[in-house]
Design an enzyme around this catalytic site. Structure first.
Site, PDB file in Angstrom:
ATOM      1  N   GLU A 637       0.861  -1.175   0.000  1.00  7.83           N
ATOM      2  CA  GLU A 637       0.000   0.000   0.000  1.00  7.83           C
ATOM      3  C   GLU A 637       0.899   1.226   0.000  1.00  7.83           C
ATOM      4  OE1 GLU A 637      -2.773  -0.022   3.204  1.00  7.83           O
ATOM      5  OE2 GLU A 637      -3.968  -1.660   2.375  1.00  7.83           O
ATOM      6  N   TYR A 640      -0.682   6.578   2.849  1.00 12.47           N
ATOM      7  CA  TYR A 640      -2.025   7.160   2.884  1.00 12.47           C
ATOM      8  C   TYR A 640      -1.990   8.686   2.938  1.00 12.47           C
ATOM      9  CZ  TYR A 640      -4.150   2.619   4.235  1.00 12.47           C
ATOM     10  OH  TYR A 640      -4.599   1.320   4.277  1.00 12.47           O
TER      11      TYR A 640
END
Length: 739
Positions: A637, A640
């Site tokens: 990922e 963020y």
């Protein structure tokens, strides 16, 4: 494409200097036998050769500090062209010094000091000159310490300081400070207060009460310092093992079938409303499980850093569910060296890596990225619908070392042998190959033990067993001996305080590090773990260093900072399940708080990664500079939290790729890769691409996926300029091959 990642090419020197260097090498060859001769009244030992060396600077990647202590008069360390500069060698233990020999290249020191230190911070000068002559200089010294350095204050030329060899002579011991190394009783070891060992005579109610107490404390305890290991000696038990955070359950048999639990070894997600996407940091190993009568479902609802390893779920009628069984997502995980008699049901698992396992009744389910390698009973390859990547064999792997109790009651550690082109488990219906080490040959590290004591134990030839807890250190743990085993219980955590490197492994054969988490401290560390010093070049093909269930964390319990989590400089290293994580939730998180550029940098050639998870770093997540690299399963990922696009730019490129293969690399392969974005701080942020690689037919990526999680943020292209955009409108994209 961005500029190449490898270190800069060394600058050229004038022809006259090359001639002088050649003359120096000739002189060195003639002089070294005399230099190495011992004084008549003593027999000092060459202490520095092959030991870890660091320097204030290097002229370039071709001139590392390690070259000055490698015993090779054709390699050298060279510094930047300024004063002062230093070269330091870590002897691994305190030593009494008698002599230091410096074999200079043409760029030598006019003024320099030889200094010693016990801690690498406070230095004592044992030799000083302002009339250095270059060539080969031998200084008789009197002093003691673990660290020795040449501290140059005035260069004799316009270049830097350059040493073909830096030789430190003396005797180990030194008669000085050093914590004693406690011996280990292999029949009655002290594993500390957070390890519970049960045998078949332990009342079932006692076992269950302890398990319930641990789970009650650990069910939601993501970021506390508590760590637990629950170990079962060979035999049959009745127990419901519900695993919370930072809890390991393991059998102490040579085979998983030596310990049978009638009940469960399970992970649920009820604490998080059925969502298992934060069920991290727990482990089940080396057990067999027989489900209660009338029950056919075991649940292992986990995400990252939760290995189900060397396990046996008995009963062809049974199934193991990798999610909460009806609600919520899960985002893991690993199953390795495991036998499931029945069926594996992945449910909402977004990605999963299964290696060298056996599924009696197969596998059902798929979301984004399911990879099977050396698995009997794997589904058919049909990427991307369903998204199953199937690799028939595992080219080279060593299973994780494990603790067991032999038939005489002695604790030992079994080190599985290297396997080539393997399928299935290492143990089911077969005798595992490998070697066994008595726990008497291990130093047991309990929280509060200093790095100096740990290094003393290593210098005495001990292996290490870290007990459950957080082990805070202020200087590097230095692993110099080939075949050293470092094993953690209960996800033992090494925290790097005061900006130190947590662990350095020398460029030697066969080191095994297993079951350890590295935690960043509040002061930035340049790197948390380094495997091999810069410039490592030796081949370890027949006996590679291997890392098993090794995890890294930047932030979460509080502010943590580390520029890079793991640097692999040695060749042939095997990574067997690693999660490198810059925290996206918890305490001390934020774009300018838990700062971390890169998770993994691979500089060594022929490095192989199995089950590699790297998440949320602020620049490239993974940089691969070595040739011949292979990755089997990659999950990522992106960060963020970029506050805006301007804060997350790689030159003129929007954002950083998750996986960067350097432009100079000529061979690399990767299978089953997933990269996701979730730019929740500013959804307008764009990552230009997920994977960035050279255009070369020998650099091949197979079965890739990108996802915009919930449509929050954009990844413009999959790999280089190829692949569909993922964003709010189109949230998932696949690409089977590149090129």
């Amino acid at each position: 494409m961005t500029p190449p990642v490898p270190p800069p090419t060394p600058r050229r020197r004038p022809t006259t200097r090359r001639l002088l260097a050649g003359l120096a090498v000739t002189l060195v060859a003639a002089l070294l036998p005399t230099v190495g001769a011992a004084p008549a009244q003593a027999a000092p030992t060459l202490l520095s050769q092959g030991k870890p060396a660091t320097a204030s600077s290097t002229e370039g990647g071709a001139f590392p500090a390690s070259a000055a202590v490698d015993g090779n008069t054709g390699t050298r360390w060279s510094s930047a062209f300024s004063d002062p500069q230093w070269l330091r060698v870590d002897l691994g233990t305190r030593a009494t010094l008698t002599q230091v020999t410096l074999v200079w290249e043409a760029a030598y020191a006019r003024a320099f000091q030889i200094q010693v230190s016990d801690d690498g911070n406070a230095w004592t000068t044992v030799h000083s000159t302002t009339n250095g002559t270059g060539g080969t200089q031998t200084a008789t010294v009197s002093g003691a310490g673990r660290y020795v350095r040449m501290y140059g204050t005035q260069r004799a030329t316009g270049y830097g300081y350059s040493l073909w060899e830096f030789q430190v002579w003396g005797e180990t011991g030194g008669g000085g400070p050093g914590d004693p190394v406690e011996p280990t009783d292999p029949r009655n070891p002290n594993f500390g207060p957070n390890t519970y060992v049960f045998d078949p005579s332990t009342p079932t109610a006692t076992i269950q009460s302890r398990l319930n107490t641990i789970f009650s404390q650990q069910e939601t305890n993501q970021f506390g310092p508590q760590r637990y290991a629950v170990l079962f000696k060979p035999g049959n038990y009745t127990a419901d093992v519900n695993l919370g955070f930072f809890t390991q359950v393991a059998g102490l048999g040579m085979s998983p079938d030596d310990v049978n639990l009638n009940g469960h070894v399970r992970v649920e997600a009820f604490w998080f409303g059925g969502n298992a996407t934060q069920n991290f940091w727990r482990a089940a190993e080396n057990l067999s499980v027989t489900l209660p009568a009338g029950v056919q479902v075991e649940r292992w609802a986990v995400s990252q850093a939760a290995p189900y390893r060397r396990m046996h779920l008995r009963g062809a009628q049974n199934q193991i569910q990798l999610w909460n069984g009806g609600d919520g997502w899960s985002s893991g995980g690993l199953m390795a060296d495991t036998r499931i008699d029945g069926l594996v049901v992945s449910g909402s698992q977004q990605q999963w890596y299964s290696r060298n396992s056996e599924f009696g009744n197969g596998w059902t389910g798929s979301v984004w990225n399911m990879v099977f390698q050396g698995v009997a009973g794997a589904p058919a390859p049909h990427f991307p619908n369903p998204s199953h990547t199937v690799i028939p064999t595992t080219p080279v792997v060593r299973e994780k070392p494990f603790l067991y109790v032999d038939g005489t009651g002695e604790y030992r550690v079994f080190v599985p042998a290297l396997r080539a082109n393997s399928t299935g488990t290492s143990w089911y219906n077969k005798t595992p190959a490998g070697s066994s080490i008595s726990l008497a040959d291990f130093f047991i590290v309990r929280p509060g033990t200093t790095a100096a004591t740990i290094n003393n134990a290593l210098a005495q030839g001990k292996n290490l067993l870290f007990t459950p807890g957080v082990h805070r250190i202020t200087e590097p743990i230095q692993v110099n001996r080939a075949n050293t085993v470092i094993l953690g219980l209960g996800l033992a955590t090494i925290q790097a305080d005061n900006g130190t490197v947590a662990m350095r492994v020398a460029d030697v054969d066969g080191v095994k590090v297993a079951g350890i988490m590295f935690e960043a401290g509040t002061t930035n560390s340049p790197v948390l773990m380094e495997v091999g010093p810069t410039g490592s070049a030796a081949s370890h093909a027949t006996n590679p260093t291997s890392l098993h269930d090794v995890f890294f964390r930047i932030g979460g319990p509080g502010v943590g900072r580390a520029t890079t989590s793991l640097v692999v400089n040695s060749r042939n290293v095997i990574g067997d399940h690693m999660w490198l994580w810059r925290a996206d939730h918890g305490d001390g998180i934020g774009w300018s708080l838990n700062t971390a550029d890169t998770g993994l940098i691979v500089n060594g050639d022929d490095v192989t990664m199995y089950g590699l998870f790297v998440e949320h770093y602020q620049k490239y997540q993974t940089i691969w500079n070595g040739n011949g690299g292979r990755t089997y399963f990659y999950q990522n990922e992106m960060p963020y939290d970029p506050p805006n696009q301007a804060a997350w730019m790689n030159g003129s490129t929007r954002g950083y790729a998750a996986y960067k293969v350097a432009d100079s690399v000529t061979s690399h392969q990767a299978w089953g890769l997933g990269s996701y974005c979730y730019f929740n701080v500013n959804p307008s942020v764009v990552a230009e691409r997920a994977y960035e690689v050279p255009n070369n037919p020998n650099v091949r990526f197979t079965n890739m996926v990108t996802v915009s999680l919930g449509g929050v943020g954009t990844i413009n292209r999959m790999i280089n300029g190829t692949g569909n955009t993922v964003n709010t409108a189109n949230q998932v994209a696949y690409l089977p091959n590149y090129p």
